[in-house]
Design a protein around this motif. Structure first.
Motif, mmCIF file in Angstrom:
data_model
loop_
_atom_site.group_PDB
_atom_site.id
_atom_site.type_symbol
_atom_site.label_atom_id
_atom_site.label_comp_id
_atom_site.label_asym_id
_atom_site.label_seq_id
_atom_site.Cartn_x
_atom_site.Cartn_y
_atom_site.Cartn_z
ATOM 1 N N ASP A 116 41.101 32.346 39.584
ATOM 2 C CA ASP A 116 41.536 30.933 38.974
ATOM 3 C C ASP A 116 41.823 31.039 37.553
ATOM 4 O O ASP A 116 41.972 30.162 36.893
ATOM 5 C CB ASP A 116 40.455 30.001 39.093
ATOM 6 N N GLY A 117 41.997 32.356 37.011
ATOM 7 C CA GLY A 117 42.190 32.650 35.627
ATOM 8 C C GLY A 117 41.184 32.947 34.598
ATOM 9 O O GLY A 117 39.858 32.673 35.156
ATOM 10 N N GLY A 118 41.436 33.750 33.631
ATOM 11 C CA GLY A 118 40.251 34.254 32.954
ATOM 12 C C GLY A 118 39.689 35.784 33.322
ATOM 13 O O GLY A 118 40.625 36.165 34.168
ATOM 14 N N SER A 119 38.693 36.176 32.945
ATOM 15 C CA SER A 119 38.286 37.471 33.330
ATOM 16 C C SER A 119 36.749 37.564 33.422
ATOM 17 O O SER A 119 36.161 36.892 32.749
ATOM 18 C CB SER A 119 38.848 38.583 32.549
ATOM 19 N N VAL A 120 36.067 38.645 33.801
ATOM 20 C CA VAL A 120 34.540 38.334 34.001
ATOM 21 C C VAL A 120 34.388 40.182 34.030
ATOM 22 O O VAL A 120 34.908 40.988 34.703
ATOM 23 C CB VAL A 120 34.247 38.028 35.286
ATOM 24 N N VAL A 121 33.211 40.460 33.190
ATOM 25 C CA VAL A 121 32.918 41.716 33.332
ATOM 26 C C VAL A 121 31.671 42.096 34.295
ATOM 27 O O VAL A 121 30.820 41.437 34.604
ATOM 28 C CB VAL A 121 32.217 42.342 32.019
ATOM 29 N N ILE A 122 31.793 43.035 35.076
ATOM 30 C CA ILE A 122 31.070 43.372 36.341
ATOM 31 C C ILE A 122 30.435 44.600 36.258
ATOM 32 O O ILE A 122 30.899 45.567 35.418
ATOM 33 C CB ILE A 122 31.608 43.213 37.662
ATOM 34 N N LYS A 123 29.277 44.922 37.018
ATOM 35 C CA LYS A 123 28.856 46.440 36.821
ATOM 36 C C LYS A 123 29.498 47.107 38.191
ATOM 37 O O LYS A 123 29.779 46.462 39.157
ATOM 38 C CB LYS A 123 27.370 46.173 37.142
#
Length: 533
Positions: A246-253
């Protein structure tokens, strides 16, 4: 054998009428089929690519990815050894084009390292079951304190063949999950796949269904990194920045909690707000991992990643221990259905590229249909004339059974929605000849019994009883051949096997049961002194 109870007669009549009802929609227009009562069959014959057109695709698999994954797994096994065997310590682990190399820190570790690494070089089962010794995928070499695990040429070919076979199975599960469309799916060379889908009218949707990798994984969301570090790209090797749907970003392991391989079921559903979603169920291993993780991480977010896009990053409210979950925010109902199909079919092991795409129009198949119709009509008329001239009234009964047989074949193909191909028409034409073969055996036996002095009723009784075992054996062996063709063949070969198998069953019913009922009824009523055969 010539006595029929009312229950048997009712059953025979029911089968014939049901077959007729299933075949009739093939002769009606679409409006007339839609007007049929709901309890009547309305499906028509499903024609194959060679008869009604469809889509032909030549796909190329990026098998190099499989080799890279195999090397990464090999490097991971080396790291697991370093962690599990305290007497060993590896350093400078490097992955090249086709090998993994590393060093032991001390000379006295060399022999122990060799013993622990040898199991990684054991032959693995190959794609070809005839290779009972397996495939030697990995070679181990040593130069001082440095070890090298190298993929062999045979191992690389085995990995590529296995990737092609797994890709074909995933494609089949996605395009033809019910197994009734009779798609043609076969390998070409070392890295290409041919796919033919009869009746496909939306090539774009088909390509989207095929080319989507559908790699589903569950990860922890890493909340320890600051926005400044994200903006400057300061990520640790264990972290990964992915876009949100839905837009944006995220940091995952990077560490995977549970993967899509542990899914055993996925189906479209709705969330608590009535919006489309996908419900999924894990196997025992996946349910245990997912349950343990959610129990230990209540209050923390986790990411649901599909093809490197985070489609949802909910917060764990409470432990999820039942092995079931739901993916929300998937779009509309069609998107949810497509995603469920992709997830249940499994992820593609390699990326597929379209090398050739052809759309076959129905006009091309019209000539084949006409030729098939002509062959069927000529064969049908020739058999009818021969039976009438050879067996008279008995031949008439056999011809009635032959007509009913064709109706039952058409009805069965319509009910099961098995695709009719040009070889399938050949199977029907062959069935026309086979359908009267049983009657020929019976009638000739009746002639012999009557020539030996038996009365009409006794001659018929002996004729049917004496010929039945021969007819049964012949049809069983032919049915076994049809089953083998279906199991080992593909596409048109399977189409031939389906019509042949159905024809064998229906011809046994019409030739042995229906003609016996017709002739027994006539003999009891007419009571002829001599059978006109």
């Amino acid at each position: 054998m010539l006595q029929f109870s009312r229950i048997k007669i009712g059953f025979i009549v029911f089968v014939c009428l049901f077959g007729l009802a299933a075949a009739i929609p093939n002769f009606l227009s679409e409006d007339q089929r839609n007007a049929l009562p709901g309890f009547l069959p309305s499906d028509t014959l499903s024609l194959g690519l060679d008869l009604r057109g469809g889509v032909h695709l030549l796909l190329e698999a990026k098998t190099e990815d499989v080799i890279a994954v195999r090397l990464e797994n090999l490097a991971g096994q080396v790291q697991d050894l370093r962690r599990s065997v305290r007497a060993l310590n590896f350093r400078n682990i490097q992955v090249d084009d086709r090998s993994v190399s590393f060093e032991v820190t001390r000379e006295d570790m060399v022999e122990r390292a060799r013993e622990e690494l040898l199991p990684l070089t054991q032959p693995t089962p190959g794609v070809n079951p005839l290779l009972s010794g397996g495939v030697q995928e990995v070679d181990l070499a040593r130069d001082g304190t440095r070890f090298t695990l190298t993929l062999t040429d045979q191992g690389i070919q085995s990995q590529k063949r296995d990737a092609i076979q797994r890709s074909m199975q995933v494609i089949r599960d996605r395009v033809d999950p019910s197994g009734t469309r009779e798609i043609t799916l076969q390998p070409q060379g070392d890295d290409r796949i041919i796919l033919q889908v009869p009746g496909a009218d939306d090539p774009a949707a088909l390509l989207r269904l095929i080319q989507t990798t559908a790699k589903l994984t569950f990860h922890d969301v890493d909340t320890s990194i600051s926005p400044e570090d994200i903006a400057r790209g300061r990520l640790r090797p264990s972290q990964l920045l992915l876009p949100l749907k839905d837009g944006g970003s995220v940091v995952i392991k990077k560490r995977v909690i549970v993967a899509g391989e542990d899914l055993i079921k996925a189906n479209p559903s709705y969330d608590e707000n009535g919006r489309p979603a996908v419900a999924f169920t894990f196997n025992n291993r996946g349910a245990r991992r997912f349950g343990n993780h959610t129990r230990e991480n209540v209050g923390r977010p986790f990411a649901i990643v599909l093809d490197d896009i985070v489609i949802s990053a909910p917060r764990i409210i409470s432990p999820i221990l039942g092995g079931q979950g739901q993916i929300t925010g998937v779009g509309n109902v069609e998107d949810a259905t497509e995603l469920a199909t992709l997830l249940e079919a499994g992820a593609l092991p390699v990326e597929l590229t379209v090398m050739e795409q052809r759309t076959v129009g129905p006009d091309l198949g019209a000539d084949s249909i006409e030729a098939g119709k002509l062959a069927a009509i000529v064969g049908f008329v020739a058999v009818i004339i021969y039976m009438l001239l050879s067996y008279g009234r008995f031949g008439l009964a056999a011809n009635v059974a032959l007509i009913v047989n064709l109706i039952l074949i058409m009805g069965a193909l319509s009910i099961f929605q098995a695709t009719l191909t040009l070889p399938g028409i050949a199977g029907i034409v062959l069935t026309i000849g086979m359908a009267v073969d049983a009657n020929v055996l019976i009638f000739e036996r009746i002639r012999e019994e009557q020539g030996a002095g038996r009365k009409p009723f006794a001659a018929m009784e002996q004729g049917y009883s004496q010929a039945f075992s021969t007819i049964l054996d012949a049809n069983i062996t032919t049915f076994i051949a049809a089953a083998i063709l279906y199991l080992l063949g593909s596409g048109p070969v399977q189409g031939f096997a389906v019509t042949l198998g159905i024809g064998i069953v229906t011809s046994m019913f019409t030739a042995v049961v229906l003609t016996r009922l017709l002739l027994a009824t006539w003999v009891r009523r007419a009571r002829p002194q001599v059978l006109p055969i």
